[in-house]
Design an enzyme around this catalytic site. Structure first.
Site, mmCIF file in Angstrom:
data_model
loop_
_atom_site.group_PDB
_atom_site.id
_atom_site.type_symbol
_atom_site.label_atom_id
_atom_site.label_comp_id
_atom_site.label_asym_id
_atom_site.label_seq_id
_atom_site.Cartn_x
_atom_site.Cartn_y
_atom_site.Cartn_z
ATOM 1 N N HIS A 92 0.846 -1.207 0.000
ATOM 2 C CA HIS A 92 0.000 0.000 0.000
ATOM 3 C C HIS A 92 0.878 1.252 0.000
ATOM 4 O O HIS A 92 0.692 2.152 -0.843
ATOM 5 C CB HIS A 92 -0.909 -0.022 1.237
ATOM 6 N N GLU A 93 1.840 1.312 0.925
ATOM 7 C CA GLU A 93 2.701 2.496 1.015
ATOM 8 C C GLU A 93 3.637 2.589 -0.179
ATOM 9 O O GLU A 93 3.943 3.687 -0.655
ATOM 10 C CB GLU A 93 3.483 2.487 2.326
ATOM 11 N N HIS A 96 1.830 4.365 -3.001
ATOM 12 C CA HIS A 96 1.873 5.829 -2.860
ATOM 13 C C HIS A 96 3.233 6.375 -3.282
ATOM 14 O O HIS A 96 3.335 7.375 -4.002
ATOM 15 C CB HIS A 96 1.627 6.230 -1.402
ATOM 16 N N ASP A 168 -7.541 8.016 2.296
ATOM 17 C CA ASP A 168 -7.038 8.414 0.974
ATOM 18 C C ASP A 168 -8.208 8.717 0.038
ATOM 19 O O ASP A 168 -8.185 9.715 -0.694
ATOM 20 C CB ASP A 168 -6.188 7.292 0.361
#
Length: 336
Positions: A92-93, A96, A168
């Site tokens: 997930h990170e 980004h 988000d």
């Protein structure tokens, strides 16, 4: 502005022993929105962290940790996370972060972490290189893509996604709605729809039913435009992450093993072919060695200075003793 924050940092750093790697200009660039008191507290917190590590100098690591604590909240290192959850958070990170790098109008990645902090399981921290005073359509569209990058990465890798992207999605939708209704950045043209008040004002006694100045038909068009902006941004994020899937895998793998990746490591991982996890770990180890050497030299210098002061005190004591003995001899001579 940046120069003002740098001058404030210099004032508060005057009586603090800073390591050679501390760059106040860089720190000033990354602390947009900080007041003078915030900057003072930041350096004080860094000094406390250095003291807890028995360091004689405040290094950039301590300042970074203090900054992260202020921005993202205290780390919850004792929180136990399942390996499967850790892996999903890493992707997930990484989603980004990769999009922050490949989208040209995004601020550079400063740090990526999968250590729970505040209310989040992880974070990707982007810091501007300069103060910004205006927003532009393409930048906002790219920001929406970046915000959706975590959700997109989860879907690409696991064919599933968590509710961890709720914040988000909320932020992305707010940006898209503002683009359509307040900034005139949609196909509906340069028109403001509604009062222009923020969403939070409904909680301050405002009733949107009395504020809306457009019809139900226009409201449907607004919703269509918001959906169009979000969908296009999502598809762009999916395309870019698919093109950079190897980088996505690599960064997620590093995070699972090390939990934190700083901006320099991330930039090298994205720009250098053939870089290994060991190469990035060596960057951290080298910085740690330099910090230890610098702190050891200062500790020796402090000990030497203390030895010289003690010798000075001893000489002064002997001098006073000799003076007292001389005065006593003089007194005896007068008595005779």
């Amino acid at each position: 502005d940046i120069r003002g924050r740098e001058e404030i940092l210099k004032i508060h750093a005057k009586n603090k022993p800073l390591a050679e790697d501390v760059d106040l200009e860089k720190l000033a660039k990354g602390t947009s929105g900080f007041t003078g008191a915030d900057l003072a507290n930041l350096l004080n917190e860094a000094a406390l962290l250095a003291a807890r590590k028995n360091k004689t100098l405040i290094g950039m690591d301590e300042i970074e940790d203090a900054f992260t604590k202020v921005v993202a909240g205290p780390q919850k290192k004792s929180m136990r996370i399942k390996e499967s959850e850790k892996l999903k958070t890493a992707y997930h990170e990484a989603g980004h972060a990769v999009l922050s790098h490949v989208l040209p109008l995004m601020d550079p990645v400063h740090q990526i972490s999968i250590i729970p902090s505040g209310s989040a399981l992880g974070y990707t921290l982007n810091l501007p290189e300069e103060d910004k005073y205006s927003v532009y359509r393409n930048e906002l569209k790219q920001k929406i893509s970046m915000l959706l990058g975590g959700r997109v990465a989860e879907q690409l890798i696991f064919d599933d996604f968590s509710g961890g992207a709720s914040n988000d999605i909320q932020r992305a939708t707010q940006i898209a709605r503002k683009m359509v209704t307040q900034l005139g950045m949609s196909d509906l043209g340069p028109i403001m729809f509604g009062s222009g008040h923020s969403d939070t004002e409904v909680f301050l006694g405002r009733d949107f039913s009395h504020e809306r100045n457009y019809s139900e038909a226009v409201a449907a068009q607004i919703d269509e435009q918001i959906e169009k902006i979000i969908t296009e941004a999502y598809n762009e994020a999916k395309r870019l992450l698919s093109e950079n899937i190897d980088k996505l895998h690599f960064i997620a793998k590093y995070l699972v093993k090390n939990e934190i990746m700083d901006g320099e490591q991330f930039k090298r991982a994205m720009e250098e072919d053939g870089v290994t996890i060991e190469d990035l770990e060596e960057m951290v180890a080298e910085r740690r060695r330099r910090s230890e050497d610098e702190n050891a030299k200062r500790a020796i210098q402090i000990a030497e200075n203390e030895r010289l002061r003690e010798e000075e005190r001893r000489r002064n004591g002997e001098h006073e003793k000799d003076k007292e003995e001389k005065d006593s001899d003089d007194d005896r001579h007068i008595d005779f």
